[in-house]
Design a protein around this motif. Structure first.
Motif, short mmCIF file in Angstrom:
data_model
loop_
_atom_site.label_atom_id
_atom_site.label_comp_id
_atom_site.label_asym_id
_atom_site.label_seq_id
_atom_site.Cartn_x
_atom_site.Cartn_y
_atom_site.Cartn_z
N ILE A 1 20.63 58.36 41.56
CA ILE A 1 21.96 58.89 41.91
C ILE A 1 22.59 59.58 40.71
O ILE A 1 23.08 60.71 40.80
CB ILE A 1 22.86 57.76 42.43
N MET A 2 22.56 58.90 39.55
CA MET A 2 23.27 59.41 38.39
C MET A 2 22.60 60.64 37.77
O MET A 2 23.28 61.51 37.23
CB MET A 2 23.42 58.31 37.35
N LEU A 3 21.29 60.73 37.85
CA LEU A 3 20.62 61.93 37.34
C LEU A 3 21.04 63.16 38.15
O LEU A 3 21.29 64.23 37.59
CB LEU A 3 19.10 61.75 37.39
N ASN A 4 21.12 62.99 39.44
CA ASN A 4 21.54 64.11 40.29
C ASN A 4 23.01 64.47 40.04
O ASN A 4 23.36 65.65 39.97
CB ASN A 4 21.32 63.75 41.77
N PRO B 1 12.30 58.17 36.22
CA PRO B 1 12.78 57.46 37.41
C PRO B 1 12.49 58.19 38.72
O PRO B 1 12.39 57.56 39.78
CB PRO B 1 14.29 57.36 37.17
N LEU B 2 12.37 59.52 38.66
CA LEU B 2 12.09 60.30 39.86
C LEU B 2 10.60 60.60 40.01
O LEU B 2 10.10 60.70 41.12
CB LEU B 2 12.90 61.61 39.82
N ILE C 1 17.04 48.33 41.73
CA ILE C 1 18.45 48.62 41.49
C ILE C 1 18.59 49.70 40.41
O ILE C 1 19.36 50.66 40.57
CB ILE C 1 19.20 47.34 41.05
N LYS C 2 17.83 49.56 39.33
CA LYS C 2 17.93 50.54 38.26
C LYS C 2 17.42 51.90 38.72
O LYS C 2 17.99 52.94 38.38
CB LYS C 2 17.15 50.07 37.03
N HIS C 3 16.36 51.90 39.53
CA HIS C 3 15.84 53.16 40.03
C HIS C 3 16.88 53.86 40.90
O HIS C 3 17.10 55.07 40.77
CB HIS C 3 14.56 52.93 40.85
#
Length: 368
Positions: free
Chosen positions: A122-125, A105-106, A115-117
């Motif tokens: 956000i959630m990976l960080n 995703p990054l 939206i998923k990206h």
């Protein structure tokens, strides 16, 4: 989770199976849906909690993971949560480990809906800051995690996929029955991958078209994969390329197979072609090697890490390189034999015993 051939499903299936086989002391409480409850071993130290949510609806899952699950964590006196799919919940009083399969995703945000990206970014960080222990599936992914996410914890344990004992060369009679069942030819190229853009199917089709011009009658190409939420028009583009080069009779699409049939598929293939442009691991490569199938793979870091010297490497961005690799493997029986022997030996590095030992150390780190 919902059932499929995706890498996360295979990773979790093999890991839980190995835990069930090798660890009879610790108690495991596994939260599953009706789709994934088949993953839980039927033994005393495994307790299965079936959650009534639709795994195909990500918002239901996210809501559950950030509310009721934490009450259940307190209720069942859980020592630590193991999050299997890249991210943890926003809040938790229970220490958590998170398996990170890749940072696609990054690295390649165009592979996802906007939206998923945004959600995954956000959630990976957040996960990198909140997790007590991080479990990247490869050293390549671990380096990405350190460089991009800059995690708060220094507890990173690389935990590759486990290749279970079912992945081994199949007997000739079983292979013949399997080929008859799915009307497969005696010899064929195989590519196992879902139809995401980074899996590079369109370049493969172009390379195969060139191979047909050179060789006249190359082995047929068998594609085994599923469409996902983020594939968009990728499968349609693949079909358009096949039609453009008049390859409809050369390319075979396989339906979804049972897990028990995958070793037969790999064992029956003449060679695996794997032109993917981005992987956290490349599970089909290791599975194929374990089954005695020679592999030609793109030279990306994660795949090189796992395949070692047991694969024929090429530049996945180059159609001519892919074509040349296929020609080399198809025409050199001696090369295929060497890769088969090296692949079987290489796959033994991913046994359940070694990985479970690493995982139990990570669990101890999470609760210390």
């Amino acid at each position: 989770m919902h059932d499929g051939i995706g890498g996360v499903w295979s990773y979790v299936e093999n890991l839980i199976s190995a835990l069930g086989e090798l660890d009879k002391q610790n108690t495991y409480i596994v939260f599953v849906t009706r789709h994934s409850q088949c993953l839980v071993p039927d033994q005393k130290n495994f307790q299965k909690i079936v959650i009534n949510i639709n795994p195909l609806n990500p918002w239901c899952r996210i809501l559950y993971e950030n509310t009721i699950l934490h009450y259940d964590g307190w209720k069942y006196k859980i020592d630590c949560f193991h999050w299997f799919a890249n991210v943890v919940s926003l809040f938790s009083v229970v220490p958590g480990l998170v398996t990170i399969h890749d940072l696609l995703p990054l690295r390649n945000p165009g592979s996802y809906s906007s939206i998923k990206h945004l959600y995954l970014k956000i959630m990976l960080n957040i996960s990198a800051q909140r997790a007590k222990v991080i479990l990247p599936v490869s050293h390549a992914t671990a380096l990405d995690v350190i460089q991009i996410l800059k995690p708060k914890t220094d507890k990173l344990h690389v935990l590759p996929v486990i290749i279970n004992d079912t992945f081994k060369p199949s007997q000739g009679g079983e292979i013949k029955k399997f080929k008859n069942r799915y009307k497969l030819p005696d010899k064929f190229w195989l590519y196992v991958a879902n139809f995401y853009p980074h899996k590079n199917h369109t370049r493969l089709i172009n390379a195969y078209a060139d191979l047909k011009k050179q060789e006249g009658a190359p082995w047929p190409l068998v594609l085994r994969g599923d469409s996902g939420q983020d594939t968009g028009t990728t499968k349609a583009l693949i079909k358009a390329e096949i039609k453009k080069f008049n390859l409809e009779k050369d390319v075979i699409w396989l339906p979804r197979l049972a897990s028990s049939e995958l070793p037969l598929l790999y064992s029956g293939a003449s060679a695996l072609i794997f032109p993917s442009l981005f992987e956290g691991c490349g599970i089909p490569v290791i599975e194929a090697m374990a089954c005695g199938c020679p592999v030609a793979v793109s030279d990306i870091e994660a795949v090189k890490e796992f395949a070692g010297e047991a694969a024929f490497f090429f530049n996945g961005k180059s159609i001519s390189n892919i074509c040349s690799a296929m020609a080399n493997l198809q025409n050199d029986k001696g090369l295929r034999g060497k890769l088969i022997n090296k692949g079987i030996a290489r796959a033994k590095f991913f046994s359940g015993k070694q990985m479970v030992e690493k995982l139990l150390v990570a669990y101890k780190d999470a609760v210390s």
